[in-house]
Design a protein around this motif. Structure first.
Motif, PDB file in Angstrom:
ATOM      1  N   GLN A 123     -11.248   8.113  -4.879  1.00 18.75           N
ATOM      2  CA  GLN A 123     -10.668   6.849  -4.412  1.00 18.75           C
ATOM      3  C   GLN A 123      -9.158   6.801  -4.612  1.00 18.75           C
ATOM      4  OE1 GLN A 123     -13.220   7.234  -6.454  1.00 18.75           O
ATOM      5  NE2 GLN A 123     -14.774   5.648  -6.247  1.00 18.75           N
ATOM      6  N   LEU A 124      -8.668   7.553  -5.596  1.00 19.41           N
ATOM      7  CA  LEU A 124      -7.240   7.506  -5.887  1.00 19.41           C
ATOM      8  C   LEU A 124      -6.415   8.363  -4.940  1.00 19.41           C
ATOM      9  CD1 LEU A 124      -7.307   7.457  -9.791  1.00 19.41           C
ATOM     10  CD2 LEU A 124      -7.471   5.567  -8.147  1.00 19.41           C
ATOM     11  N   ASP A 125      -7.099   9.081  -4.048  1.00 16.46           N
ATOM     12  CA  ASP A 125      -6.393   9.788  -2.981  1.00 16.46           C
ATOM     13  C   ASP A 125      -6.072   8.856  -1.820  1.00 16.46           C
ATOM     14  OD1 ASP A 125      -6.413  12.194  -4.333  1.00 16.46           O
ATOM     15  OD2 ASP A 125      -8.299  12.863  -3.441  1.00 16.46           O
ATOM     16  N   LEU A 126      -6.676   7.683  -1.829  1.00 18.66           N
ATOM     17  CA  LEU A 126      -6.427   6.710  -0.772  1.00 18.66           C
ATOM     18  C   LEU A 126      -5.066   6.063  -0.996  1.00 18.66           C
ATOM     19  CD1 LEU A 126      -9.934   4.997  -0.868  1.00 18.66           C
ATOM     20  CD2 LEU A 126      -9.173   6.794   0.714  1.00 18.66           C
ATOM     21  N   ARG A 127      -4.416   5.708   0.044  1.00 16.20           N
ATOM     22  CA  ARG A 127      -3.116   5.060  -0.075  1.00 16.20           C
ATOM     23  C   ARG A 127      -3.094   3.793   0.803  1.00 16.20           C
ATOM     24  NH1 ARG A 127      -3.145   7.883  -3.722  1.00 16.20           N
ATOM     25  NH2 ARG A 127      -1.567   9.359  -4.496  1.00 16.20           N
ATOM     26  N   PRO A 128      -3.730   2.708   0.315  1.00 16.74           N
ATOM     27  CA  PRO A 128      -3.694   1.463   1.090  1.00 16.74           C
ATOM     28  C   PRO A 128      -2.273   0.926   1.192  1.00 16.74           C
ATOM     29  CG  PRO A 128      -4.570   1.076  -1.113  1.00 16.74           C
ATOM     30  CD  PRO A 128      -4.454   2.564  -0.954  1.00 16.74           C
ATOM     31  N   ALA A 129      -2.005   0.212   2.247  1.00 17.43           N
ATOM     32  CA  ALA A 129      -0.670  -0.358   2.442  1.00 17.43           C
ATOM     33  C   ALA A 129      -0.349  -1.321   1.303  1.00 17.43           C
ATOM     34  CB  ALA A 129      -0.595  -1.085   3.782  1.00 17.43           C
ATOM     35  N   PRO A 130       0.851  -1.263   0.721  1.00 17.97           N
ATOM     36  CA  PRO A 130       1.217  -2.162  -0.376  1.00 17.97           C
ATOM     37  C   PRO A 130       1.040  -3.625   0.012  1.00 17.97           C
ATOM     38  CG  PRO A 130       2.835  -0.409  -0.151  1.00 17.97           C
ATOM     39  CD  PRO A 130       1.923  -0.307   1.037  1.00 17.97           C
ATOM     40  N   SER A 131       0.474  -4.410  -0.899  1.00 23.72           N
ATOM     41  CA  SER A 131       0.167  -5.800  -0.578  1.00 23.72           C
ATOM     42  C   SER A 131       1.161  -6.800  -1.164  1.00 23.72           C
ATOM     43  CB  SER A 131      -1.239  -6.151  -1.081  1.00 23.72           C
ATOM     44  OG  SER A 131      -1.329  -5.993  -2.494  1.00 23.72           O
ATOM     45  N   LEU A 132       1.982  -6.372  -2.118  1.00 28.22           N
ATOM     46  CA  LEU A 132       2.937  -7.298  -2.708  1.00 28.22           C
ATOM     47  C   LEU A 132       4.210  -7.360  -1.875  1.00 28.22           C
ATOM     48  CD1 LEU A 132       2.734  -6.436  -6.520  1.00 28.22           C
ATOM     49  CD2 LEU A 132       1.695  -8.375  -5.338  1.00 28.22           C
ATOM     50  N   PRO A 133       4.756  -8.542  -1.694  1.00 21.73           N
ATOM     51  CA  PRO A 133       6.049  -8.628  -0.991  1.00 21.73           C
ATOM     52  C   PRO A 133       7.140  -8.001  -1.850  1.00 21.73           C
ATOM     53  CG  PRO A 133       5.421 -10.761  -1.899  1.00 21.73           C
ATOM     54  CD  PRO A 133       4.235  -9.867  -2.075  1.00 21.73           C
ATOM     55  N   PRO A 134       8.175  -7.431  -1.241  1.00 18.76           N
ATOM     56  CA  PRO A 134       9.271  -6.835  -2.014  1.00 18.76           C
ATOM     57  C   PRO A 134       9.933  -7.879  -2.917  1.00 18.76           C
ATOM     58  CG  PRO A 134       9.407  -6.251   0.312  1.00 18.76           C
ATOM     59  CD  PRO A 134       8.375  -7.320   0.207  1.00 18.76           C
ATOM     60  N   SER A 135      10.456  -7.406  -4.038  1.00 21.74           N
ATOM     61  CA  SER A 135      11.119  -8.309  -4.965  1.00 21.74           C
ATOM     62  C   SER A 135      12.249  -7.561  -5.682  1.00 21.74           C
ATOM     63  CB  SER A 135      10.131  -8.860  -5.994  1.00 21.74           C
ATOM     64  OG  SER A 135      10.790  -9.647  -6.972  1.00 21.74           O
ATOM     65  N   THR A 136      13.307  -8.267  -5.989  1.00 18.58           N
ATOM     66  CA  THR A 136      14.379  -7.674  -6.783  1.00 18.58           C
ATOM     67  C   THR A 136      14.062  -7.757  -8.269  1.00 18.58           C
ATOM     68  OG1 THR A 136      15.542  -9.792  -6.820  1.00 18.58           O
ATOM     69  CG2 THR A 136      16.107  -8.245  -5.042  1.00 18.58           C
ATOM     70  N   GLN A 137      13.028  -8.510  -8.614  1.00 12.32           N
ATOM     71  CA  GLN A 137      12.618  -8.632 -10.006  1.00 12.32           C
ATOM     72  C   GLN A 137      11.684  -7.496 -10.400  1.00 12.32           C
ATOM     73  OE1 GLN A 137      10.935 -12.699  -9.798  1.00 12.32           O
ATOM     74  NE2 GLN A 137      12.600 -13.328 -11.168  1.00 12.32           N
ATOM     75  N   ARG A 138      11.631  -7.200 -11.671  1.00 14.28           N
ATOM     76  CA  ARG A 138      10.647  -6.247 -12.172  1.00 14.28           C
ATOM     77  C   ARG A 138       9.284  -6.934 -12.188  1.00 14.28           C
ATOM     78  NH1 ARG A 138      13.867  -5.371 -17.597  1.00 14.28           N
ATOM     79  NH2 ARG A 138      13.889  -7.625 -17.262  1.00 14.28           N
ATOM     80  N   THR A 139       8.224  -6.172 -11.882  1.00 12.72           N
ATOM     81  CA  THR A 139       6.892  -6.764 -11.726  1.00 12.72           C
ATOM     82  C   THR A 139       5.959  -6.305 -12.829  1.00 12.72           C
ATOM     83  OG1 THR A 139       7.132  -6.946  -9.318  1.00 12.72           O
ATOM     84  CG2 THR A 139       4.895  -6.959 -10.206  1.00 12.72           C
ATOM     85  N   VAL A 140       5.357  -7.284 -13.503  1.00  9.49           N
ATOM     86  CA  VAL A 140       4.355  -7.022 -14.535  1.00  9.49           C
ATOM     87  C   VAL A 140       2.988  -7.436 -13.984  1.00  9.49           C
ATOM     88  CG1 VAL A 140       3.497  -7.641 -16.829  1.00  9.49           C
ATOM     89  CG2 VAL A 140       5.955  -7.287 -16.451  1.00  9.49           C
ATOM     90  N   LEU A 141       2.045  -6.511 -14.012  1.00  8.30           N
ATOM     91  CA  LEU A 141       0.692  -6.768 -13.526  1.00  8.30           C
ATOM     92  C   LEU A 141      -0.232  -7.049 -14.699  1.00  8.30           C
ATOM     93  CD1 LEU A 141      -1.610  -6.702 -11.383  1.00  8.30           C
ATOM     94  CD2 LEU A 141      -1.673  -4.204 -11.700  1.00  8.30           C
ATOM     95  N   TYR A 142      -0.913  -8.193 -14.656  1.00 14.23           N
ATOM     96  CA  TYR A 142      -1.971  -8.482 -15.637  1.00 14.23           C
ATOM     97  C   TYR A 142      -3.300  -8.405 -14.892  1.00 14.23           C
ATOM     98  CZ  TYR A 142      -4.913 -11.051 -18.992  1.00 14.23           C
ATOM     99  OH  TYR A 142      -5.925 -11.434 -19.858  1.00 14.23           O
ATOM    100  N   ALA A 143      -4.090  -7.362 -15.216  1.00 16.05           N
ATOM    101  CA  ALA A 143      -5.350  -7.099 -14.505  1.00 16.05           C
ATOM    102  C   ALA A 143      -6.489  -6.981 -15.506  1.00 16.05           C
ATOM    103  CB  ALA A 143      -5.228  -5.824 -13.674  1.00 16.05           C
ATOM    104  N   PRO A 144      -7.007  -8.108 -15.982  1.00 18.99           N
ATOM    105  CA  PRO A 144      -8.088  -8.065 -16.969  1.00 18.99           C
ATOM    106  C   PRO A 144      -9.443  -7.764 -16.326  1.00 18.99           C
ATOM    107  CG  PRO A 144      -7.605 -10.337 -16.416  1.00 18.99           C
ATOM    108  CD  PRO A 144      -6.601  -9.490 -15.665  1.00 18.99           C
ATOM    109  N   PRO A 155       1.643  -0.172  -6.168  1.00 20.27           N
ATOM    110  CA  PRO A 155       2.968   0.375  -5.820  1.00 20.27           C
ATOM    111  C   PRO A 155       4.140  -0.514  -6.203  1.00 20.27           C
ATOM    112  CG  PRO A 155       1.427   0.757  -4.033  1.00 20.27           C
ATOM    113  CD  PRO A 155       0.730  -0.146  -5.004  1.00 20.27           C
ATOM    114  N   GLY A 156       3.929  -1.811  -6.264  1.00 25.35           N
ATOM    115  CA  GLY A 156       5.039  -2.699  -6.563  1.00 25.35           C
ATOM    116  C   GLY A 156       5.156  -3.072  -8.027  1.00 25.35           C
TER     117      GLY A 156
END
Length: 417
Positions: A182-203, A283-284
């Protein structure tokens, strides 16, 4: 093609849709073979559909070489299954028996440890392969049920060690390392671009039982969100496990609602992403906070150079490090560290001291596979299983030698088919 078994008349299988290779005859009758070399068996209801969904693109790739048919047992799951692959609904056990007897499936694939899998395992002329639905250090990833399968596909050495430690008298030769296709798949990025650094919380969610509960949502969730929101110039993305929002545990459900409320009140570019593919979110992201779960290891594979935080609801650092190697190259969130999380996140975004350690741990879980090689290994392993099944089925009948009495010459007799 969609087929279903009629409960009023066991084994009554009828046509609903067409196969990718062309339409079935309009008068499809019970007993007619269902096309397909590989049967993917999924007996559970839609709450567990995420376990199958992540495999669908890989199975669609496999279908080019070995035609795939998905067998479901739950009508709602069948109706929600959107894929060009052939799909079958066999709700009653007699329907399933007739489906197997009428068809010539060579390999059966299982994506979870459902107890319902044993209905399918009764088929003797199929080679049974367990692939699971992720790679993680959760207790549920290793079950004695794997002893029932002919082959067990795993990601790498960490999974091999997991089986060795957890199971007694398990034949490790059944383990086939294939990486994580599954990690060979490359779905299109879903987050809009941002100039801020992005922290993902995925519980993750609370699991089926107490021993399999790794979620941080009810213990640390709102505090994690508050601390991350306090980090300057950071966008927070909250992407919980699909079953967090519908949790029957009041504390988990209430904490989830509080997390959503806090993020909404904060405004800005922060995101609550309850739907969609988490691989499209990666990706974002510049840093991930998660629990012991498969998404943490997926992030380790795909975003090796980004920091990871692992939450430990049990406040047992020694056990966490023993059970989950990824925690040794991550910052741990527990009751002793949650208070300074804002500063730790800010510091990790500036200075990632675990970067070198993550490379070694990534290899422990996934080997040294390059992008695309997991899929190649998976396809080759399924191809080998198909060829092995055909070779075994065409082999001569086994012979049994027995002595009729003490001192007599052995006699030979054929084993009845």
């Amino acid at each position: 093609m969609g087929l279903f078994g009629n409960r009023k008349k066991a084994g009554d299988v009828r046509r609903l849709l067409d196969t990718p290779a062309g339409p079935m005859p309009a008068g499809y009758e019970p007993g007619t073979a269902v096309p397909g070399a590989v049967a993917v068996y999924f007996a559970d209801d839609p709450r567990k559909f995420y376990q199958l969904r992540q495999w669908l693109p890989v199975l669609e790739r496999l279908d080019r070489e070995h035609p795939v048919t998905i067998i479901t047992r739950n009508r709602k799951t069948y109706e929600e299954l959107a894929t060009p692959l052939r799909t079958v609904l066999a709700p009653a056990f007699p329907d399933l028996v007739q489906l197997y007897e009428a068809s010539d499936f060579k390999v059966a694939v299982y994506v979870n440890n459902s107890v319902h899998n044993f209905h399918s395992l009764m088929q003797r002329h199929v080679l049974h392969v367990h692939v699971n639905h992720g790679e993680s250090d959760k207790v549920c990833m290793v079950s004695n049920q794997v002893k029932a399968y002919d082959r067990v596909f795993v990601a790498g050495e960490a999974a091999r060690r997991r089986h060795r430690v957890a199971l007694m008298e398990f034949d490790e030769s059944r383990l086939v390392p294939v990486g994580r296709p599954q990690l060979d798949l490359r779905p299109a990025p879903s987050l809009p671009p941002s100039t801020q650094r992005t922290v993902l919380y995925a519980p993750t969610w609370e699991g089926e039982n107490a021993s399999n509960n790794y979620t941080s949502v009810d213990v640390f969730g709102p505090a994690i969100v508050a601390k991350v929101l306090a980090v300057p110039d950071v966008r927070l993305v909250y992407k919980p496990h699909p079953r967090v929002a519908v949790s029957p545990i009041p504390d988990v459900a209430a904490a989830h609602r509080e997390i959503v409320r806090r993020i909404g009140r904060a405004g800005g570019e922060h995101v609550v992403a309850e739907q969609g593919d988490i691989l499209a979110v990666f990706p974002g992201c510049d840093l991930m906070i998660t629990d012991v779960s498969s998404v943490g290891l997926d992030f380790l594979y795909l975003r090796q150079h980004q920091p990871i935080f692992i939450a430990d609801r049990y406040d047992d650092r020694e056990k966490l490090h023993t059970d989950a190697a990824v925690s040794r190259c991550a910052d741990v969130i527990d009751s002793a560290t949650i208070g300074r999380l804002t500063e730790t996140v800010r510091m990790r975004l500036e200075h990632d001291e675990y970067r070198a350690a993550r490379a070694a741990v990534r290899e422990l879980y996934f080997g040294d596979l390059a992008p695309g090689e997991s899929t190649t290994r998976f396809l080759a392993a399924i191809d080998d299983a198909v060829r092995t099944r055909d070779a075994n089925l065409s082999a001569p009948e086994p012979m049994v030698h027995s002595a009729s009495a003490a001192g007599s010459a052995p006699t030979t007799m054929e084993v009845p088919a």
